[in-house]
Design an enzyme around this catalytic site. Structure first.
Site, PDB file in Angstrom:
ATOM      1  N   SER A  63       0.770  -0.973   0.093  1.00 39.69           N
ATOM      2  CA  SER A  63      -0.272   0.060  -0.085  1.00 39.69           C
ATOM      3  C   SER A  63       1.017   1.127   0.108  1.00 39.69           C
ATOM      4  O   SER A  63       0.432   2.479   0.330  1.00 39.69           O
ATOM      5  CB  SER A  63      -1.091   0.140   1.356  1.00 39.69           C
ATOM      6  OG  SER A  63      -1.829  -0.755   1.459  1.00 39.69           O
ATOM      7  N   TYR A 188      -3.702  -2.853  -9.932  1.00 41.34           N
ATOM      8  CA  TYR A 188      -3.423  -2.089  -9.259  1.00 41.34           C
ATOM      9  C   TYR A 188      -2.285  -3.074  -8.148  1.00 41.34           C
ATOM     10  O   TYR A 188      -1.926  -3.410  -7.567  1.00 41.34           O
ATOM     11  CB  TYR A 188      -4.739  -2.491  -8.186  1.00 41.34           C
ATOM     12  CG  TYR A 188      -4.557  -2.229  -6.572  1.00 41.34           C
ATOM     13  CD1 TYR A 188      -4.972  -1.628  -6.601  1.00 41.34           C
ATOM     14  CD2 TYR A 188      -4.977  -3.658  -6.142  1.00 41.34           C
ATOM     15  CE1 TYR A 188      -5.191  -1.137  -4.824  1.00 41.34           C
ATOM     16  CE2 TYR A 188      -4.906  -3.443  -4.304  1.00 41.34           C
ATOM     17  CZ  TYR A 188      -4.831  -2.089  -3.981  1.00 41.34           C
ATOM     18  OH  TYR A 188      -4.240  -2.285  -3.283  1.00 41.34           O
ATOM     19  N   TYR A 240      -3.685   3.459   7.985  1.00 45.72           N
ATOM     20  CA  TYR A 240      -5.318   2.984   7.931  1.00 45.72           C
ATOM     21  C   TYR A 240      -6.363   3.506   9.024  1.00 45.72           C
ATOM     22  O   TYR A 240      -6.391   4.130   9.778  1.00 45.72           O
ATOM     23  CB  TYR A 240      -4.896   1.820   8.352  1.00 45.72           C
ATOM     24  CG  TYR A 240      -4.501   0.894   7.669  1.00 45.72           C
ATOM     25  CD1 TYR A 240      -3.631   0.436   5.934  1.00 45.72           C
ATOM     26  CD2 TYR A 240      -3.248  -0.282   7.945  1.00 45.72           C
ATOM     27  CE1 TYR A 240      -2.765   0.578   5.401  1.00 45.72           C
ATOM     28  CE2 TYR A 240      -2.159  -0.832   6.497  1.00 45.72           C
ATOM     29  CZ  TYR A 240      -2.270  -0.516   5.792  1.00 45.72           C
ATOM     30  OH  TYR A 240      -0.534  -1.198   5.489  1.00 45.72           O
ATOM     31  N   VAL A 258       0.937  -3.584   4.065  1.00 38.98           N
ATOM     32  CA  VAL A 258       1.311  -4.813   4.299  1.00 38.98           C
ATOM     33  C   VAL A 258       2.645  -5.634   4.548  1.00 38.98           C
ATOM     34  O   VAL A 258       2.980  -6.672   4.787  1.00 38.98           O
ATOM     35  CB  VAL A 258      -0.371  -5.832   4.640  1.00 38.98           C
ATOM     36  CG1 VAL A 258      -1.232  -4.849   4.792  1.00 38.98           C
ATOM     37  CG2 VAL A 258      -0.067  -6.555   2.594  1.00 38.98           C
TER      38      VAL A 258
HETATM   39  O1  DON Z   1      -5.051  -4.314  -1.552  1.00 43.60           O
HETATM   40  C1  DON Z   1      -4.324  -5.669  -0.671  1.00 43.60           C
HETATM   41  O2  DON Z   1      -5.279  -5.937  -0.180  1.00 43.60           O
HETATM   42  C2  DON Z   1      -3.021  -5.763  -0.730  1.00 43.60           C
HETATM   43  N1  DON Z   1      -2.104  -5.246  -2.416  1.00 43.60           N
HETATM   44  C3  DON Z   1      -2.288  -4.111  -0.185  1.00 43.60           C
HETATM   45  C4  DON Z   1      -2.887  -4.130   1.555  1.00 43.60           C
HETATM   46  C5  DON Z   1      -2.194  -2.539   2.218  1.00 43.60           C
HETATM   47  O3  DON Z   1      -1.115  -2.428   2.093  1.00 43.60           O
HETATM   48  C6  DON Z   1      -3.042  -2.179   3.114  1.00 43.60           C
HETATM   49  N2  DON Z   1      -3.458  -1.112   2.339  1.00 43.60           N
HETATM   50  N3  DON Z   1      -4.505  -0.036   2.305  1.00 43.60           N
END
Ligand code: DON
Length: 304
Positions: A63, A188, A240, A258
């Site tokens: 993210s 994405y 978050y 993450v």
């Molecule tokens: O879409 C997802 O769940 C992961 N590619 C990224 C999640 C993450 O790092 C936190 N998101 N805001």
């Protein structure tokens, strides 16, 4: 200020926390990373930098890509971007669907998954390949021409992207996406799968601490005011639903992922990136947040 000494002290004191927290495994390929890794890089506009631990090891930025995708979309649309996505903290998990229903498919901010999908939709409608545009952007920002996305991580995420697909279809039903859902999801997943080191990411974020200009190339990325505003969004929405606690403890605009990375900036001074894959219950790096808290406490430097 003896930042070299501070980073060494953090590296020493953080050891008992390494391996705590949970490595993200809802994207199976991410679950293969060792949880006890730790790296940190702090860079100044004049090129000086301090690094400890695994600061040169590439990891999945996840993210954190949302910050740079949003920068590109902000470059393209300016203030019109906020017709497509909001600027309020969500107070919900980054992959939550509930708010979207009663807010007619308009995501709260560009740093939760729903908002990032809208941002990726903007990029998909402007570039032949949004993820390639973002990779090239990251190379320019960081000065590292070797940056790319990891095809195995992208594939792994794409195969387990049910929630993100659900969100994208839901927003599409409200007319919030212009491009086909599959195209947006693929772009994405690839942007999240970009791999970079702490050194790369700290350098890439430096324009935010430097009035919107990349210090060593002189390239203007954003005007001083938009750069300041993006930093404001990082402060309120970048970590978050834990953004309030993060600001209380750390006091810096930041964006986490993450993969265990967190990038943060101290306006007019420096950018920092920390990486440790063990996550807390909000999805932020457990050791990473602690390291940043110690950085601002020991240096006495935060935005407050
Ligand atoms: O879409 C997802 O769940 C992961 N590619 C990224 C999640 C993450 O790092 C936190 N998101 N805001």
């Amino acid at each position: 200020m003896d930042y070299a000494h501070i980073l060494e002290r953090i590296h020493r004191d953080i050891q008992p926390l390494l391996g705590q927290g949970k490595v993200a495994d809802y994207i199976p390929e991410l679950g293969k990373v060792r949880g006890d890794r730790f790296g940190m890089a702090l860079v100044f506009a004049d090129g000086r930098s301090h690094c400890v631990g695994d600061a040169a090891v590439p990891f999945s930025i996840q993210s954190i890509s949302k910050l740079f995708a949003c920068t590109l979309a902000f470059q393209l649309l300016g203030e019109d971007l906020w017709q497509r996505v909001g600027r309020e903290p969500s107070g919900n998990a980054f992959n939550s669907l509930v708010q979207l229903e009663y807010e007619q498919g308009l995501p709260r901010n560009p740093f939760i998954n729903a908002g990032a999908l809208v941002v990726t939709d903007v990029l998909c409608s402007r570039f032949v390949q949004a993820e390639t545009a973002l990779v090239q952007f990251m190379r320019r920002l960081s000065g590292n021409p070797a940056i790319d996305y990891d095809t195995r991580v992208a594939q792994s995420e794409s195969e387990h992207a049910e929630r993100n697909r659900a969100m994208a279809y839901f927003m599409k039903s409200f007319g919030r996406l212009e491009m086909p859902v599959d195209k947006v999801i693929e772009a994405y997943c690839r942007q999240c799968a970009i791999t970079m080191s702490c050194q790369d990411l700290a350098r890439a974020a430096l324009f935010l601490a430097h009035g919107g200009v990349v210090p060593w190339s002189g390239e203007r990325i954003l005007g001083a005011s938009p750069a300041k505003r993006l930093s404001a969004l990082m402060l309120t929405c970048g970590t978050y639903d834990a953004a309030g606690d993060f600001v209380y403890r750390v006091g810096l605009p930041a964006k986490s992922g993450v993969g265990g990375g967190i990038v943060a900036v101290l306006p007019h001074r420096w950018a920092v990136c920390v990486w440790s894959p063990g996550l807390d219950h909000s999805g932020n790096s457990l050791a990473g947040v602690q390291a940043l808290e110690w950085l601002t406490t020991l240096s006495g430097h935060s935005i407050f």
